[in-house]
Design an enzyme around this catalytic site. Structure first.
Site, PDB file in Angstrom:
ATOM      1  CD1 TRP A 233      -3.316  -0.675   0.527  1.00 66.90           C
ATOM      2  CD2 TRP A 233      -2.097  -2.360   1.334  1.00 66.90           C
ATOM      3  NE1 TRP A 233      -4.096  -1.808   0.487  1.00 66.90           N
ATOM      4  CE2 TRP A 233      -3.370  -2.860   0.984  1.00 66.90           C
ATOM      5  CE3 TRP A 233      -1.160  -3.256   1.855  1.00 66.90           C
ATOM      6  CZ2 TRP A 233      -3.736  -4.187   1.144  1.00 66.90           C
ATOM      7  CZ3 TRP A 233      -1.518  -4.589   2.015  1.00 66.90           C
ATOM      8  CH2 TRP A 233      -2.786  -5.037   1.667  1.00 66.90           C
ATOM      9  CB  CYS A 269      -8.979  -3.614  -0.672  1.00 66.64           C
ATOM     10  SG  CYS A 269      -9.721  -2.161  -1.460  1.00 66.64           S
ATOM     11  CG  HIS A 326     -11.867  -2.371   2.614  1.00 67.69           C
ATOM     12  ND1 HIS A 326     -10.653  -2.764   2.093  1.00 67.69           N
ATOM     13  CD2 HIS A 326     -12.306  -3.420   3.367  1.00 67.69           C
ATOM     14  CE1 HIS A 326     -10.361  -3.976   2.523  1.00 67.69           C
ATOM     15  NE2 HIS A 326     -11.357  -4.396   3.286  1.00 67.69           N
ATOM     16  CG  ASP A 349     -11.856  -7.799   3.784  1.00 64.79           C
ATOM     17  OD1 ASP A 349     -11.145  -7.923   2.768  1.00 64.79           O
ATOM     18  OD2 ASP A 349     -11.951  -6.727   4.406  1.00 64.79           O
ATOM     19  CG  ASN A 389     -23.046   0.356  11.384  1.00 66.98           C
ATOM     20  OD1 ASN A 389     -23.756   1.256  10.970  1.00 66.98           O
ATOM     21  ND2 ASN A 389     -23.307  -0.917  11.170  1.00 66.98           N
ATOM     22  CG  ASP A 391     -19.759   6.333  17.228  1.00 65.52           C
ATOM     23  OD1 ASP A 391     -20.589   6.480  16.316  1.00 65.52           O
ATOM     24  OD2 ASP A 391     -20.078   6.169  18.413  1.00 65.52           O
ATOM     25  CD  GLU A 442     -28.386   4.334  12.466  1.00 65.75           C
ATOM     26  OE1 GLU A 442     -27.268   4.450  11.966  1.00 65.75           O
ATOM     27  OE2 GLU A 442     -29.124   5.294  12.730  1.00 65.75           O
ATOM     28  CB  ILE A 468     -15.210  20.529   1.682  1.00 64.37           C
ATOM     29  CG1 ILE A 468     -14.285  20.919   2.836  1.00 64.37           C
ATOM     30  CG2 ILE A 468     -14.436  20.536   0.369  1.00 64.37           C
ATOM     31  CD1 ILE A 468     -13.172  19.942   3.098  1.00 64.37           C
ATOM     32  CG  MET A 474     -12.915  18.833  -9.558  1.00 62.05           C
ATOM     33  SD  MET A 474     -13.088  18.384  -7.819  1.00 62.05           S
ATOM     34  CE  MET A 474     -14.194  16.978  -7.954  1.00 62.05           C
ATOM     35  CE1 TYR A 507      -8.090   0.592  -0.934  1.00 64.41           C
ATOM     36  CE2 TYR A 507      -5.916   0.885  -1.880  1.00 64.41           C
ATOM     37  CZ  TYR A 507      -6.846   0.087  -1.254  1.00 64.41           C
ATOM     38  OH  TYR A 507      -6.537  -1.202  -0.929  1.00 64.41           O
TER      39      TYR A 507
END
Length: 678
Positions: A233, A269, A326, A349, A389, A391, A442, A468, A474, A507
């Site tokens: 990476w 990935c 990902h 994964d 999910n 935080d 949720e 932003i 672009m 990324y």
């Protein structure tokens, strides 16, 4: 008294059987069948004729180096009056005579792999047995022909990259039916450490797609074993190639198979996920590649990502990061180890991030379990739950050593995407992983996950707000403006400091050099006022800093002088590469040479040297990458153009994947769907 059939020779009827079992794209020179489905063998008798009730035939089906009935890797059975599709069985379906049609059916839960089938004393044949998603008794059964065509039979597809504001479709050649790929996939199973430790037990486990998909999750990366791909990476791909180089899985799997199972260098990935998808489809497990934008990597299992910035807004490196996107895979299967509510898509994964049971693998975990916050279910539910999910808490580290909380509206798990069935469009499947933000369901899922309720934090109204905004144009090679918008929602005048910066980013969140910066010490906002602050990004500055991901990270840090509160807005933008135009010259027909004219206009204010176009496509280029270099340089605004010839080998809709590489524009990808006639 029974009389054994005296077999002189046999015909495996490979063309008929393989076509009937939907394995004919693997070729028809050997027998490849799916479990729980009848296949037929023509037996030519040396003497005597088949006589119902009198003729007998002892059959033995064996797989693995230590076949054993107790493990389910050896089955002994004889002739029956009719086929029993729930177990290994055999029956003669032709009338009495010196040629007998032998129908055989494997058990729908038989281990997959290479088999030796012994017929009496003289017959010994080889076959390959695969999962059968068309068989209701198979754990991978999928009752939808359009989905089966997409998730098992389709050899090409789309993987979504870019950013959540601007998802970019990247074509991929899965090529699971190309020559040699199935053999490579079976070899991957035989090289896994569980097989090397206990072959009998491992081969027995291959009856279970849960077990097989977990093995594949570990074996696609090479961190613990002789796996397929080595991940990298950071810049510098000496001894291998950039992950951007790959257009499909075929070359990767062939390289691994032919080079003594040495890991292929290098993957990231989407490459890990795509290779896992190819192997799963080759073995008969319905599979698709998933992209999760703003994907959290939670390394300590607390479902919280903690980020630290300095007083200039620069972010510290950490093992816990927010990846721009990902990719992983979902495989379709039942979960008899869980409640039936959790059958269906299972997330796995193969990208090596965290260890699971001591090995770098992840899953399979039911997608439904992630949505419900059922984190005790196998396998690795907390890690996947955090990816969509978690935080995000941001803190500022000050020069005096103290820290303060930064208000930031960073969300994770956005626009979870996969290719739509039958089209190249993006299907948003976020609702399959998460209930709508702010809904009662949720909140229940978070409580079930024993997780802090981020909804309360999100619902707080902030006095100052910073966001932003970007324009629509672009393009790489152009100069353009980006904007931060500061709003005062209070009833008092606010005096603030605004730092607005940009830097190249990969990324997976690693930050590069500065692409542009602005520090405004005295931003004054009257009550209810809004101010729009531009930042110019010049190609002369950002061009040499971009990674192959074409990503720029924008960050705006706002400091309220009165309250000392700090507010942060972060956004990644992806710069457009030029479009590759593909024109098919002539009518595409099976086994007839065809030309594609490929053009690309140089968008940069500098000359491109060492330009090369390459193409690849399932059943179009024979599993090879066809390349052609341009004899001369391409100046600013000029067109690069080549003509490449290829020969389609099968009719139907095929995807031609195109790649352009030069010293300044690396791995610009495009594609064209080609309809091949017979």
């Amino acid at each position: 008294m029974t009389q054994p059939l005296d077999i002189e020779r046999w015909d495996l009827e490979c063309e008929f059987n393989n076509t009937d079992h939907r394995t004919d794209l693997n070729g028809v020179n050997r027998l490849i069948v799916r479990r729980g489905q009848i296949f037929t063998i023509s037996l030519y008798l040396r003497s005597g004729t088949y006589q119902p009730g009198i003729s007998s035939l002892d059959c033995i089906a064996e797989t693995g180096p230590q076949p054993w009935e107790q493990y389910g890797t050896r089955a002994v059975f004889g002739l029956s009056d009719s086929i029993d599709t729930s177990r290994w069985s055999a029956a003669i379906t032709s009338p009495p005579g010196d040629m007998a049609t032998l129908a055989i059916c494997s058990a729908p839960d038989a281990p997959i792999g290479r088999y030796t089938l012994t017929l009496g004393r003289s017959g010994r044949i080889d076959l390959i047995l695969l999962f059968n998603p068309w068989c209701p008794g198979d754990a991978v059964y999928m009752d939808n022909e359009r989905n089966l065509a997409e998730y098992v039979l389709s050899q090409d597809g789309i993987i979504f990259r870019g950013s959540y504001k601007y998802p970019i479709p990247t074509p991929w050649n899965f090529g699971q039916f190309e020559s040699g790929i199935l053999d490579a996939c079976l070899k991957i199973l035989d090289m896994n450490p569980k097989f090397l430790r206990n072959p009998g037990k491992d081969c027995s486990g291959r009856r279970n797609p849960i077990y097989v998909s977990r093995v594949l999750s570990a074996m696609v990366n090479c961190n613990d074993d002789n796996g397929v791909l080595m991940g990298k990476w950071t810049e510098g791909y000496e001894g291998g190639v950039s992950p951007m180089f790959w257009k499909g899985s075929v070359e990767i799997l062939r390289n691994w198979n032919t080079q003594a199972c040495q890991p292929v260098r290098y993957g990231q990935c989407w490459v890990f996920a795509a290779v896992a998808c190819s192997i799963s489809r080759a073995l008969g497990i319905p599979c698709r590649v998933i992209t999760n934008y703003l994907s959290a990597h939670d390394s300590n299992g607390n479902l919280v990502i903690e980020r630290f910035i300095d007083e200039e807004g620069n972010m510290s490196r950490s093992t816990e990061m927010i990846w721009n996107y990902h990719c992983w895979v979902e495989s379709w299967m039942t979960r008899p180890d869980l409640k039936s509510d959790f059958n269906g898509w299972q997330a796995s994964d193969p990208t090596p991030q965290e260890k699971s049971e001591g090995v770098y693998c992840c899953g399979p975990v039911p997608v439904r379990a992630i949505k419900e916050g059922a984190l005790l279910f196998k396998y690795d539910a907390p890690f996947v739950f955090a990816e969509v999910n978690a935080d995000v808490k941001t803190f500022m580290k000050k020069k005096d050593g103290s820290t303060s909380k930064v208000t930031s509206a960073t969300a994770v798990g956005q626009k979870i995407s996969t290719k739509s069935v039958g089209t190249d469009a993006r299907e948003d499947i976020t609702h399959q992983y998460k209930y709508p933000e702010g809904s009662a369901e949720e909140r229940d899922a978070f409580q079930k996950a024993n997780h802090l309720n981020k909804l309360l934090q999100q619902q707080q109204t902030r006095g100052l707000d910073v966001t932003i905004k970007v324009g629509s144009d672009m393009r790489k090679g152009c100069d353009f403006d980006v904007f931060t918008v500061v709003t005062n929602n209070t009833q008092t005048v606010k005096k603030c400091r605004l730092l607005f910066g940009s830097c190249a980013v990969s990324y997976n969140g690693f930050l590069g050099g500065n692409c542009g910066f602005k520090d405004l010490l005295n931003v004054e906002l009257s009550p209810g006022a809004m101010r729009r602050v531009p930042l110019r990004l010049n190609y002369s500055k950002y061009g040499s800093l971009l990674t192959e991901d074409n990503l720029v990270r924008l960050a705006a840090l706002l400091l309220d002088y009165d309250t000392r509160e700090t507010f942060l807005a972060v956004r990644n933008i992806v710069l457009d590469n030029p479009q590759i135009k593909v024109r098919i010259m002539g009518e595409p027909k099976e086994n007839r040479k065809l030309a594609a004219e490929i053009t690309l206009q140089n968008p940069l204010p500098e000359t491109l040297n060492d330009c090369c176009f390459s193409i690849e496509g399932a059943n179009l280029t024979g599993g090879q990458v066809l390349s052609q270099r341009l004899p001369s340089s391409v100046g600013p605004g000029e067109e690069a153009k080549v003509k490449i010839y290829f020969t389609p080998t099968h009719s139907g809709l095929r995807k031609l994947v195109v790649d352009f590489d030069s010293n300044k524009l690396c791995h610009v990808k495009g594609y064209r769907n080609v309809i091949i006639g017979k």
